[in-house]
Design an enzyme around this catalytic site. Structure first.
Site, PDB file in Angstrom:
ATOM      1  N   LEU A 177       5.390 -60.115  38.216  1.00 58.75           N
ATOM      2  CA  LEU A 177       5.617 -59.284  39.394  1.00 58.75           C
ATOM      3  C   LEU A 177       5.538 -57.817  38.999  1.00 58.75           C
ATOM      4  O   LEU A 177       5.813 -57.471  37.851  1.00 58.75           O
ATOM      5  CB  LEU A 177       6.990 -59.584  40.006  1.00 58.75           C
ATOM      6  CG  LEU A 177       7.227 -61.015  40.521  1.00 58.75           C
ATOM      7  CD1 LEU A 177       8.675 -61.184  40.956  1.00 58.75           C
ATOM      8  CD2 LEU A 177       6.278 -61.348  41.647  1.00 58.75           C
ATOM      9  N   THR A 202       2.678 -65.916  31.565  1.00 58.32           N
ATOM     10  CA  THR A 202       3.221 -64.943  32.514  1.00 58.32           C
ATOM     11  C   THR A 202       4.752 -64.920  32.482  1.00 58.32           C
ATOM     12  O   THR A 202       5.366 -65.585  31.665  1.00 58.32           O
ATOM     13  CB  THR A 202       2.752 -65.270  33.941  1.00 58.32           C
ATOM     14  OG1 THR A 202       3.231 -66.568  34.302  1.00 58.32           O
ATOM     15  CG2 THR A 202       1.243 -65.261  34.029  1.00 58.32           C
ATOM     16  N   GLU A 231       1.757 -61.489  30.152  1.00 63.50           N
ATOM     17  CA  GLU A 231       1.596 -60.691  31.361  1.00 63.50           C
ATOM     18  C   GLU A 231       2.931 -60.664  32.091  1.00 63.50           C
ATOM     19  O   GLU A 231       3.751 -61.566  31.926  1.00 63.50           O
ATOM     20  CB  GLU A 231       0.550 -61.299  32.306  1.00 63.50           C
ATOM     21  CG  GLU A 231      -0.857 -61.357  31.763  1.00 63.50           C
ATOM     22  CD  GLU A 231      -1.825 -61.990  32.754  1.00 63.50           C
ATOM     23  OE1 GLU A 231      -1.376 -62.325  33.887  1.00 63.50           O
ATOM     24  OE2 GLU A 231      -3.006 -62.156  32.404  1.00 63.50           O
ATOM     25  N   GLU A 256      -5.198 -69.807  36.779  1.00 62.77           N
ATOM     26  CA  GLU A 256      -4.306 -70.455  35.818  1.00 62.77           C
ATOM     27  C   GLU A 256      -4.663 -71.915  35.619  1.00 62.77           C
ATOM     28  O   GLU A 256      -5.142 -72.591  36.549  1.00 62.77           O
ATOM     29  CB  GLU A 256      -2.855 -70.332  36.302  1.00 62.77           C
ATOM     30  CG  GLU A 256      -2.387 -68.889  36.359  1.00 62.77           C
ATOM     31  CD  GLU A 256      -1.087 -68.696  37.104  1.00 62.77           C
ATOM     32  OE1 GLU A 256      -0.394 -67.697  36.840  1.00 62.77           O
ATOM     33  OE2 GLU A 256      -0.763 -69.528  37.982  1.00 62.77           O
ATOM     34  N   ASP A 276      -1.883 -61.320  45.914  1.00 62.68           N
ATOM     35  CA  ASP A 276      -3.272 -61.257  46.372  1.00 62.68           C
ATOM     36  C   ASP A 276      -3.375 -60.274  47.533  1.00 62.68           C
ATOM     37  O   ASP A 276      -2.796 -60.491  48.601  1.00 62.68           O
ATOM     38  CB  ASP A 276      -3.761 -62.642  46.817  1.00 62.68           C
ATOM     39  CG  ASP A 276      -4.068 -63.557  45.641  1.00 62.68           C
ATOM     40  OD1 ASP A 276      -4.000 -63.069  44.506  1.00 62.68           O
ATOM     41  OD2 ASP A 276      -4.368 -64.738  45.867  1.00 62.68           O
TER      42      ASP A 276
END
Length: 584
Positions: free
Chosen positions: A490, A449, A487, A289, A205
């Protein structure tokens, strides 16, 4: 003042980029953002003055003191912008257009031989707090570069905290209308994320966008609208699902607010649905999520690889727990959650509840509590999906939800971090099949993810196993006949990570690739100046090519990279004139 292309792209993050820079080695070992860069640091004792809620159940012992055991910490993800961005050729190098839709073949998979469409996440602050496009000319140049590289589209966060910020039912779509038209102009598809969570406090973020001002005011009046841990700490990232059906937001329920927001989005952008906007991803928790905020990084509360903490101590969640306990004939189980489940930064064996031998998670009480806790999360998903399906039905878009890749302590019996997040997944219980089946009932996509990670890159003392976790999720979606998208968790720009994504997206489970199943899409994290650095860009263009070729292709990386070279040299600036305000 005219700006060079590196400065235009650098402006995306508000950071100056030097025009000249040394090359970055293409060897994986030289990439600074490798997840294997995690190092162990001493854990600090976790102290919080909070309100103790409820009595201990069945005389379960209180949480043990912090163990002196060392724990790992995630690296700082704010990488300095440092290199020249080289733009793809625009004239005479158009990438062949291939129309890609999310095809549902065998087990909801991509049609064999079509490859996996690649999307790129846009910056979190693509729209400003003033509801305008952030760094407009730099954004336009970046989208054009992505299109020239063969990318299918972009993922865009549509923040509740921006659009309905000032008053209930007052929607300001400024910025988003322009961004969507910009994507359409460049022929890019859009995955629009209904972001009902706060931006800020989680991995990656880079800015702070709180919930709508009037929502925060309501939470201030009634703190039980916020997720709460056993020490009384409140979390403002997402409204507690315990209040989903209560008219606590100025006469509307949270689920009604989400539905009204999605309906307003549909009304505003109906002309783009099914053409430019091809997917609606619905945020259902922190970081968008479907989970509880069990591992908040804000203020140092949690650090990787801590087990996290249960988030069921607001009065609305406790009311539901009490009713469930009474219905099960065990009213004594309804006053509180586990009192011996440790602190955020404990490890499983530090606690009585999660330890492998005789841990409460594997007893009658643990089974009751974990079933209730995870079912509450599934019910939350059902409620929002029911609204979304009615709103977007027959509009030509897919609906998806993101599930977190919680891979640390996966090798333990209890899978403690998954349990505190709401995924009832243990050595003896599959926690992802129920999620996949719930998505299947609504014809939705399961977005997962940590696709780029390998087991050996992670701290082995924490028994991290992202590859095994991805495989389990792939099997669950196959069993439930649900499309799987991926996805990376990192930022990674090295070929080693790209190869892992290619392997994972091919869904060769147990070496069986004959059913033709592949991921229906992959979304790359994230559009930023590091992506456009010369060597990173060249590797990324080759990666996109490989993904689009599909699992039947067998060309080596070197050959694909040679073909991608034409996208790695500057032919002319994509933008001749740029406002000097881009640098601010």
């Amino acid at each position: 003042m005219a700006m060079s292309l590196p400065h235009q792209i650098g402006a995306i993050s508000g950071t100056h980029i030097p025009v000249e820079s040394g090359n970055v080695s293409s060897e994986p070992s030289s990439v600074t953002m490798r997840p294997s860069a995690f190092w162990k640091l001493p854990a600090t004792n976790f102290r919080c003055v909070g309100q103790k809620q409820g009595a201990e159940m069945d005389q379960i012992s209180p949480s043990p003191p912090m163990s002196p055991r060392i724990v790992g910490m995630r690296p700082d993800l704010s990488v300095a912008c440092q290199a020249l961005m080289e733009a793809p050729a625009v004239a005479g190098t158009a990438t062949e257009e291939v129309v890609r839709e999310y095809k549902e073949g065998v087990a909801g998979a991509q049609v064999k031989g079509r490859g996996v469409p690649v999307y790129v996440m846009m910056p979190l602050d693509s729209v400003t707090m003033g509801n305008t496009v952030n760094r407009r000319k730099a954004m336009n140049a970046s989208l054009q570069a992505l299109k020239s590289a063969g990318v299918d589209g972009v993922m865009m966060d549509v923040w509740w905290g921006l659009v309905e910020r000032d008053a209930p039912g007052s929607y300001n779509w400024g910025g988003y209308a322009e961004l969507l038209e910009m994507a359409k102009k460049h022929g890019l598809k859009v995955q629009a994320v209904m972001s009902f969570h706060q931006c800020g406090g989680n991995v990656g973020d880079s800015c702070t966008i709180p919930l709508p001002k009037w929502v925060v005011e309501e939470i201030d009046k009634d703190p039980n609208l916020a997720y709460t841990d056993q020490w009384g700490r409140r979390n403002y990232e997402y409204i507690s699902l315990g209040s989903d059906t209560l008219p606590v937001l100025k006469g509307r329920t949270p689920v009604q607010c989400y539905a009204n927001f999605m309906h307003a989005f549909r009304e505003k952008f109906e002309h783009l649905l099914g053409d430019t906007i091809v997917e609606i991803q619905i945020g259902m928790g922190p970081a968008g999520e479907l989970r509880y905020p069990s591992y908040p990084e804000q203020n140092g509360t949690w650090k990787f690889p801590g087990i996290g903490a249960f988030q069921c101590y607001d009065k609305y969640m406790l009311s539901s727990l009490k009713a469930a306990a009474e219905a099960a004939g065990k009213p004594e189980w309804g006053s509180t959650g586990p009192t011996d489940a440790g602190h955020y930064n404990n490890w499983p064996e530090d606690t009585n509840f999660f330890r492998k031998e005789g841990g409460g998670w594997n007893g009658p009480y643990g089974e009751f509590f974990l079933s209730w806790y995870s079912q509450m999360l599934l019910d939350h998903g059902e409620r929002i999906f029911s609204s979304a399906k009615a709103i977007f039905e027959n509009k030509g878009v897919k609906i998806s939800v993101k599930v977190a890749g919680i891979h640390w302590h996966y090798g333990t019996r209890s899978h403690a971090p998954e349990l505190t997040a709401g995924y009832y997944n243990t050595r003896y219980q599959d926690g992802y099949i129920p999620i996949a089946r719930m998505l299947g009932r609504h014809g939705a996509i399961f977005n997962f993810t940590c696709i780029e990670m390998r087991d050996h890159e992670q701290p082995q003392d924490a028994q991290c196993a992202p590859e095994k976790l991805v495989k389990q999720v792939a099997l669950a979606t196959r069993e439930a006949q649900v499309p799987l998208a991926g996805e990376n968790a990192l930022p990674r720009y090295d070929e080693y990570a790209h190869e892992q994504i290619l392997q994972a997206s091919s869904l060769n489970i147990d070496g069986n690739s004959e059913d033709g199943r592949e991921m229906c899409a992959f979304t790359y994290l994230r559009m930023n100046p590091d992506l456009f650095q010369a060597d990173n860009w060249r590797r990324f263009v080759a990666f996109v090519k490989k993904m689009k070729e599909g699992k039947g292709a067998n060309r080596c990386w070197e050959q694909v990279e040679r073909e991608a070279e034409h996208c790695g040299h500057v032919t002319r600036p994509l933008v001749q004139e740029a406002d000097v305000t881009l640098m601010h």
